[in-house]
Design a protein around this motif. Structure first.
Motif, PDB file in Angstrom:
ATOM      1  N   LEU A  61      29.198  44.260  44.828  1.00 29.34           N
ATOM      2  CA  LEU A  61      29.128  43.257  43.768  1.00 29.34           C
ATOM      3  C   LEU A  61      27.712  42.695  43.634  1.00 29.34           C
ATOM      4  O   LEU A  61      27.255  42.438  42.534  1.00 29.34           O
ATOM      5  CB  LEU A  61      30.131  42.121  44.034  1.00 29.34           C
ATOM      6  CG  LEU A  61      31.600  42.499  43.838  1.00 29.34           C
ATOM      7  CD1 LEU A  61      32.514  41.343  44.227  1.00 29.34           C
ATOM      8  CD2 LEU A  61      31.888  42.913  42.407  1.00 29.34           C
ATOM      9  N   PHE A  81      31.719  39.203  33.168  1.00 29.37           N
ATOM     10  CA  PHE A  81      31.992  40.570  33.603  1.00 29.37           C
ATOM     11  C   PHE A  81      32.853  40.557  34.860  1.00 29.37           C
ATOM     12  O   PHE A  81      33.844  41.294  34.963  1.00 29.37           O
ATOM     13  CB  PHE A  81      30.650  41.280  33.871  1.00 29.37           C
ATOM     14  CG  PHE A  81      30.782  42.697  34.347  1.00 29.37           C
ATOM     15  CD1 PHE A  81      30.873  43.734  33.431  1.00 29.37           C
ATOM     16  CD2 PHE A  81      30.824  42.999  35.696  1.00 29.37           C
ATOM     17  CE1 PHE A  81      30.984  45.049  33.871  1.00 29.37           C
ATOM     18  CE2 PHE A  81      30.945  44.316  36.136  1.00 29.37           C
ATOM     19  CZ  PHE A  81      31.028  45.332  35.212  1.00 29.37           C
ATOM     20  N   VAL A  83      34.666  37.968  36.030  1.00 31.93           N
ATOM     21  CA  VAL A  83      35.947  37.287  35.806  1.00 31.93           C
ATOM     22  C   VAL A  83      36.944  38.227  35.112  1.00 31.93           C
ATOM     23  O   VAL A  83      38.136  38.205  35.405  1.00 31.93           O
ATOM     24  CB  VAL A  83      35.735  36.000  34.981  1.00 31.93           C
ATOM     25  CG1 VAL A  83      37.061  35.456  34.465  1.00 31.93           C
ATOM     26  CG2 VAL A  83      35.049  34.938  35.833  1.00 31.93           C
ATOM     27  N   ALA A  84      36.437  39.088  34.222  1.00 30.79           N
ATOM     28  CA  ALA A  84      37.316  40.024  33.520  1.00 30.79           C
ATOM     29  C   ALA A  84      38.015  40.956  34.500  1.00 30.79           C
ATOM     30  O   ALA A  84      39.115  41.433  34.238  1.00 30.79           O
ATOM     31  CB  ALA A  84      36.514  40.834  32.511  1.00 30.79           C
ATOM     32  N   ARG A  85      37.366  41.230  35.626  1.00 35.76           N
ATOM     33  CA  ARG A  85      37.940  42.164  36.600  1.00 35.76           C
ATOM     34  C   ARG A  85      38.683  41.488  37.736  1.00 35.76           C
ATOM     35  O   ARG A  85      39.705  41.982  38.194  1.00 35.76           O
ATOM     36  CB  ARG A  85      36.824  43.056  37.165  1.00 35.76           C
ATOM     37  CG  ARG A  85      36.475  44.159  36.213  1.00 35.76           C
ATOM     38  CD  ARG A  85      35.041  44.595  36.327  1.00 35.76           C
ATOM     39  NE  ARG A  85      34.703  45.520  35.248  1.00 35.76           N
ATOM     40  CZ  ARG A  85      34.375  45.148  34.031  1.00 35.76           C
ATOM     41  NH1 ARG A  85      34.339  43.853  33.726  1.00 35.76           N
ATOM     42  NH2 ARG A  85      34.091  46.024  33.097  1.00 35.76           N
ATOM     43  N   TYR A  86      38.145  40.358  38.184  1.00 33.92           N
ATOM     44  CA  TYR A  86      38.752  39.712  39.348  1.00 33.92           C
ATOM     45  C   TYR A  86      39.388  38.353  39.030  1.00 33.92           C
ATOM     46  O   TYR A  86      39.951  37.726  39.911  1.00 33.92           O
ATOM     47  CB  TYR A  86      37.717  39.547  40.459  1.00 33.92           C
ATOM     48  CG  TYR A  86      37.348  40.858  41.114  1.00 33.92           C
ATOM     49  CD1 TYR A  86      38.174  41.410  42.081  1.00 33.92           C
ATOM     50  CD2 TYR A  86      36.206  41.544  40.758  1.00 33.92           C
ATOM     51  CE1 TYR A  86      37.860  42.613  42.685  1.00 33.92           C
ATOM     52  CE2 TYR A  86      35.878  42.754  41.350  1.00 33.92           C
ATOM     53  CZ  TYR A  86      36.717  43.278  42.317  1.00 33.92           C
ATOM     54  OH  TYR A  86      36.409  44.469  42.906  1.00 33.92           O
ATOM     55  N   GLY A  87      39.285  37.904  37.801  1.00 31.33           N
ATOM     56  CA  GLY A  87      39.880  36.623  37.443  1.00 31.33           C
ATOM     57  C   GLY A  87      38.991  35.447  37.834  1.00 31.33           C
ATOM     58  O   GLY A  87      37.963  35.627  38.479  1.00 31.33           O
ATOM     59  N   TYR A  89      39.355  33.545  39.973  1.00 23.40           N
ATOM     60  CA  TYR A  89      39.353  33.432  41.422  1.00 23.40           C
ATOM     61  C   TYR A  89      37.986  33.737  42.037  1.00 23.40           C
ATOM     62  O   TYR A  89      37.611  33.161  43.054  1.00 23.40           O
ATOM     63  CB  TYR A  89      40.393  34.396  41.986  1.00 23.40           C
ATOM     64  CG  TYR A  89      40.589  34.258  43.449  1.00 23.40           C
ATOM     65  CD1 TYR A  89      41.462  33.299  43.957  1.00 23.40           C
ATOM     66  CD2 TYR A  89      39.895  35.066  44.345  1.00 23.40           C
ATOM     67  CE1 TYR A  89      41.630  33.161  45.311  1.00 23.40           C
ATOM     68  CE2 TYR A  89      40.070  34.926  45.697  1.00 23.40           C
ATOM     69  CZ  TYR A  89      40.933  33.974  46.179  1.00 23.40           C
ATOM     70  OH  TYR A  89      41.092  33.837  47.515  1.00 23.40           O
TER      71      TYR A  89
ATOM     72  N   ALA B  36      43.618  39.756  37.644  1.00 26.15           N
ATOM     73  CA  ALA B  36      43.224  39.388  36.286  1.00 26.15           C
ATOM     74  C   ALA B  36      43.611  40.479  35.304  1.00 26.15           C
ATOM     75  O   ALA B  36      43.523  40.306  34.106  1.00 26.15           O
ATOM     76  CB  ALA B  36      41.718  39.164  36.245  1.00 26.15           C
ATOM     77  N   LEU B  37      44.057  41.622  35.840  1.00 25.65           N
ATOM     78  CA  LEU B  37      44.250  42.785  34.979  1.00 25.65           C
ATOM     79  C   LEU B  37      45.691  42.980  34.522  1.00 25.65           C
ATOM     80  O   LEU B  37      45.974  43.889  33.729  1.00 25.65           O
ATOM     81  CB  LEU B  37      43.784  44.045  35.717  1.00 25.65           C
ATOM     82  CG  LEU B  37      42.276  44.127  35.958  1.00 25.65           C
ATOM     83  CD1 LEU B  37      41.952  45.220  36.944  1.00 25.65           C
ATOM     84  CD2 LEU B  37      41.538  44.358  34.661  1.00 25.65           C
ATOM     85  N   ILE B 135      35.754  48.503  41.447  1.00 29.87           N
ATOM     86  CA  ILE B 135      35.394  47.195  40.887  1.00 29.87           C
ATOM     87  C   ILE B 135      36.004  47.045  39.495  1.00 29.87           C
ATOM     88  O   ILE B 135      36.529  45.997  39.147  1.00 29.87           O
ATOM     89  CB  ILE B 135      33.856  47.022  40.857  1.00 29.87           C
ATOM     90  CG1 ILE B 135      33.339  46.845  42.285  1.00 29.87           C
ATOM     91  CG2 ILE B 135      33.460  45.838  39.988  1.00 29.87           C
ATOM     92  CD1 ILE B 135      31.845  46.740  42.413  1.00 29.87           C
TER      93      ILE B 135
END
Lengths: 156, 181
Positions: A61, A81, A83-87, A89, B36-37, B135
């Motif tokens: 990351l 970018f 947040v779109a993948r991991y929220g 969180y 989130a997905l 990722i």
């Protein structure tokens, strides 16, 4: 012996998870990368930012953040970018949006209510202190007022 | 008004107590990260197959075929994956399931040896050596398994090995998805 120990102590530097090969040549971009990394949670270790985590994903990351910055992304774009993948969180600082209003506003609300309660109590305490309930009849009160007025006049 | 105010501390205690009670409940895993997905389309990715393994590579289009697909993220260095592998193999044998894999941060040689030893239940395997596709999928660790519906939408994410109690929970989620589709 002591001197050798001292030299080694001075040589010691804090351990950074960021490895030399990750660091960008551009100091401005690197500074921004460090700033972003400090605000992004490592998804494996969870209570550590990716900036100080040695986990493999954290390194990936960090490299990704730098890659995005080099590609010309703004800080917010990098956060989006991730947040779109991991929220949300992954962010140590949750964004201010309807689902987090309670989170952000609760402290203000609680302090407000507490402050109001304290203010009201103090206000009430002062009022009760100045107006002592008296058992005097009207005549007695009048007599008392007259004595007080007379005393006030005598004072220099 | 004064009367009502006197009960305020009780209300506060009840609210705090309710949160504490909720926090103490078993079955709630605070380390579990919400994905989130969920209910988003599968991310854009394209992975080559593992060198020397018969299974083809994996890309986004392979998950939009109109069939429900399980996407299992695994690695030869991941010990729980080994236990999970037997369960997944059994599941594909007994149920009509489309199972594909993402081989996460693994050397081709190691992955190939692992699959030769344990068998290969995967229809396709993407070799994600860099972890970049991981990722895109929001993977935090292996093993992880996603249920992707017929339209290519991620409907469930399961972290950890599908064994024992995990197998029961995963099967429940899978049955629910299948009943819904």
């Amino acid at each position: 012996m002591k001197w050798i120990a001292l030299v080694f102590m001075l040589l010691a530097s804090p351990v950074w998870a960021v490895e030399p090969d990750e660091i960008l040549d551009d100091p401005v971009l690197e500074e921004r990368a460090r700033e972003i990394s400090a605000n992004v949670r490592c998804v494996v270790c969870q209570n550590e930012p990716i900036d100080s985590s040695n986990a493999g994903v954290a390194r990936d990351l960090r490299l990704l953040v730098r890659e995005r910055l080099v590609a010309g992304d703004s800080n917010d774009e990098v956060y989006d970018f991730l947040v779109a993948r991991y929220g949300d969180y992954v962010l140590f600082k949750p964004p201010f949006k309807p689902s987090t209003y309670a989170l952000w506003l609760a402290p203000i609300f609680i302090i407000g209510v507490g402050g109001l309660a304290v203010f009201m109590m103090l206000f009430r305490a002062r009022r009760t202190a100045t107006r002592v309930p008296s058992d005097l009849t009207d005549e007695e009160q009048k007599a008392l007022d007259a004595i007080r007025a007379a005393q006030k006049k005598d004072l220099p | 008004m004064k009367r009502a105010l006197a009960y305020l501390p009780v209300l506060v205690v009840v609210i705090i107590g309710a949160f504490a009670y909720w926090g103490l409940q078993g079955g709630r895993n605070p380390a579990e990260i919400p994905s989130a997905l969920i209910s988003k389309p599968v991310p854009e990715f394209a992975l080559e197959g593992i060198e020397g393994v018969a299974s083809p590579g994996l890309a986004t289009a392979d998950l939009k075929t109109g069939e429900l697909t399980l996407v299992n993220v695994f690695a030869s260095w991941c010990v729980p994956c080994r236990a999970e592998h037997a369960v997944l193999t059994r599941m594909t044998a007994t149920q009509d399931l489309r199972l594909v894999g993402i081989n996460y941060k693994d050397r081709a040689d190691d992955a190939r040896a692992w699959l030769e030893e344990l068998g290969n239940p995967y229809l396709a395997i993407g070799h994600d050596f860099s972890g970049r596709a991981g990722i895109e999928w929001g993977v935090s660790g292996v093993p992880e398994t996603f249920i992707v519906d017929a339209s290519g939408t991620i409907v469930h994410r399961f972290t950890g090995p599908i064994v024992g109690d995990g197998q029961r929970r995963f099967q429940e989620a899978l049955d629910k998805v299948m009943a819904g589709s």
